[in-house]
Write a protein that holds these residues in place. Structure first.
Motif, mmCIF file in Angstrom:
data_model
loop_
_atom_site.group_PDB
_atom_site.id
_atom_site.type_symbol
_atom_site.label_atom_id
_atom_site.label_comp_id
_atom_site.label_asym_id
_atom_site.label_seq_id
_atom_site.Cartn_x
_atom_site.Cartn_y
_atom_site.Cartn_z
ATOM 1 N N ASP A 24 0.841 -1.200 0.000
ATOM 2 C CA ASP A 24 0.000 0.000 0.000
ATOM 3 C C ASP A 24 0.878 1.253 0.000
ATOM 4 O O ASP A 24 1.031 1.946 1.011
ATOM 5 N N LYS A 46 0.813 -8.018 -2.919
ATOM 6 C CA LYS A 46 -0.518 -7.555 -3.307
ATOM 7 C C LYS A 46 -0.446 -6.110 -3.785
ATOM 8 O O LYS A 46 0.044 -5.231 -3.087
ATOM 9 N N LYS A 75 -10.584 -5.429 -6.603
ATOM 10 C CA LYS A 75 -11.969 -5.619 -6.114
ATOM 11 C C LYS A 75 -12.995 -5.102 -7.121
ATOM 12 O O LYS A 75 -13.799 -4.211 -6.823
ATOM 13 N N THR A 132 -13.112 -6.508 5.846
ATOM 14 C CA THR A 132 -12.748 -6.739 7.257
ATOM 15 C C THR A 132 -12.778 -5.449 8.078
ATOM 16 O O THR A 132 -12.634 -5.491 9.294
ATOM 17 N N ARG A 193 -3.364 -9.037 12.630
ATOM 18 C CA ARG A 193 -2.576 -8.229 13.547
ATOM 19 C C ARG A 193 -1.731 -9.161 14.412
ATOM 20 O O ARG A 193 -2.149 -10.261 14.721
ATOM 21 N N GLN A 203 -9.150 -1.723 10.787
ATOM 22 C CA GLN A 203 -9.682 -3.085 10.688
ATOM 23 C C GLN A 203 -10.557 -3.386 11.909
ATOM 24 O O GLN A 203 -10.260 -2.960 13.012
ATOM 25 N N GLY A 223 -0.389 -6.013 5.693
ATOM 26 C CA GLY A 223 0.156 -4.751 5.208
ATOM 27 C C GLY A 223 0.998 -4.084 6.265
ATOM 28 O O GLY A 223 2.152 -4.438 6.505
ATOM 29 N N ARG A 224 0.384 -3.139 6.959
ATOM 30 C CA ARG A 224 1.118 -2.280 7.895
ATOM 31 C C ARG A 224 1.952 -3.017 8.944
ATOM 32 O O ARG A 224 3.060 -2.557 9.242
HETATM 33 O O1 C5P Z 1 -2.306 -2.753 6.654
HETATM 34 P P1 C5P Z 1 -3.287 -3.905 6.687
HETATM 35 O O2 C5P Z 1 -2.661 -5.196 7.155
HETATM 36 O O3 C5P Z 1 -4.556 -3.570 7.409
HETATM 37 O O4 C5P Z 1 -3.620 -4.119 5.118
HETATM 38 C C1 C5P Z 1 -4.793 -4.656 4.702
HETATM 39 C C2 C5P Z 1 -4.809 -4.768 3.211
HETATM 40 O O5 C5P Z 1 -5.783 -5.745 2.868
HETATM 41 C C3 C5P Z 1 -5.172 -3.489 2.475
HETATM 42 O O6 C5P Z 1 -4.394 -3.452 1.288
HETATM 43 C C4 C5P Z 1 -6.638 -3.666 2.150
HETATM 44 O O7 C5P Z 1 -7.001 -3.054 0.929
HETATM 45 C C5 C5P Z 1 -6.739 -5.174 2.021
HETATM 46 N N1 C5P Z 1 -8.070 -5.756 2.261
HETATM 47 C C6 C5P Z 1 -8.752 -5.625 3.454
HETATM 48 N N2 C5P Z 1 -9.999 -6.179 3.620
HETATM 49 C C7 C5P Z 1 -10.553 -6.873 2.646
HETATM 50 C C8 C5P Z 1 -9.843 -7.046 1.453
HETATM 51 C C9 C5P Z 1 -8.589 -6.479 1.299
HETATM 52 O O8 C5P Z 1 -8.253 -5.035 4.400
HETATM 53 N N3 C5P Z 1 -11.734 -7.449 2.838
#
Ligand code: C5P
Length: 249
Positions: A24, A46, A75, A132, A193, A203, A223-224
């Protein structure tokens, strides 16, 4: 054998990393800075809306050529014909996985599946159930008063019957969906997490990597927790180590 040694992970015949790192970012430089610390045997990548909008398909192709399995997380959610055409273009980029919103309806899902089949590619097609970031109250605000778990399961079953390869959902729902569909139906779970009590950012439905795998998630989108770590590679290796006994890596 040191479990944090990537060579020891790569050399194990059955090892397929379940970690998908969410890139991201808004620039190619940030992506390259991260991935030069990584390796295609340790994770998949991703590309979501932010990076794709900033850098476009050329960067996707570059990541594919460099040996990474790429999940194109755009998506898609549109009329069936538009989604069909967009999925064709996605397959032509050589991506490993792409996705649509299950709430786009059964005809849209079937057209997306047709596009992948006609492309003669190995691209996996999955559908987002409920983001989520959403909880029961958020769902109600969109006019859907069904129990969130029932709603997610219905969307997953529709995706399964349309011939898709899997769904995106929270790890909390993974086992339930697996049992209601098929052991081969792929479950991809964001909202990961590293501790149950850490900051969740935006989230809502979260789980740790180990619990997500125990709850039958196949792939974890992270991600983060990795990209914002002081040492992303060490963080990734620590996560792989925490799940290796369950995934028999
Ligand atoms: O930083 P984090 O771990 O929250 O990253 C979540 C990633 O997953 C983001 O790129 C977000 O677009 C993606 N995502 C999500 N929920 C979904 C589908 C994809 O958080 N249902």
């Amino acid at each position: 054998m040191n479990p944090l040694n990537p060579v020891s992970l790569e050399n194990q015949a059955n090892f397929e990393s379940p970690i998908i790192i969410a890139l991201d970012y808004t620039s190619e430089a940030e992506v390259m800075n991260l991935i030069q610390q990584l390796d295609p045997s340790l994770c998949k990548l991703k590309v979501g809306k932010e990076l794709f909008t900033a850098c476009g398909p050329k960067l996707v192709e570059k990541l594919v050529i460099s040996g990474y399995k790429v999940f194109l997380d755009l998506k898609f959610h549109d009329i069936p014909n538009t989604v069909y055409r967009a999925c064709k273009v996605g397959c032509n980029l050589g991506v490993w996985m792409l996705n649509v919103h299950a709430s786009g309806g059964i005809r849209m899902l079937e057209q997306a599946k047709l596009a992948v089949d006609e492309s003669n590619s190995d691209t996996l097609l999955i559908a987002v159930t409920v983001l989520t970031s959403m909880n029961q109250a958020d769902l109600a605000q969109t006019g859907i008063n069904e129990d969130i778990k029932t709603h997610i399961l219905n969307l997953a079953q529709q995706s399964y019957h349309a011939g898709l390869d899997g769904v995106v959902c929270s790890a909390q729902e993974a086992a339930h969906i697996k049992h209601a569909t098929s052991p081969d139906f792929i479950i991809v779970t964001p909202g990961i997490r590293l501790n149950d009590d850490v900051t969740t950012d935006d989230q809502q439905r979260i789980m740790t990597p180990k619990k997500a795998i125990q709850n039958l998630a196949d792939y974890l989108v992270i991600g983060r927790p990795i990209t914002e770590a002081d040492d992303p590679r060490e963080q990734l290796l620590a996560i792989l180590s925490s799940i290796k006994s369950i995934k028999s890596v």
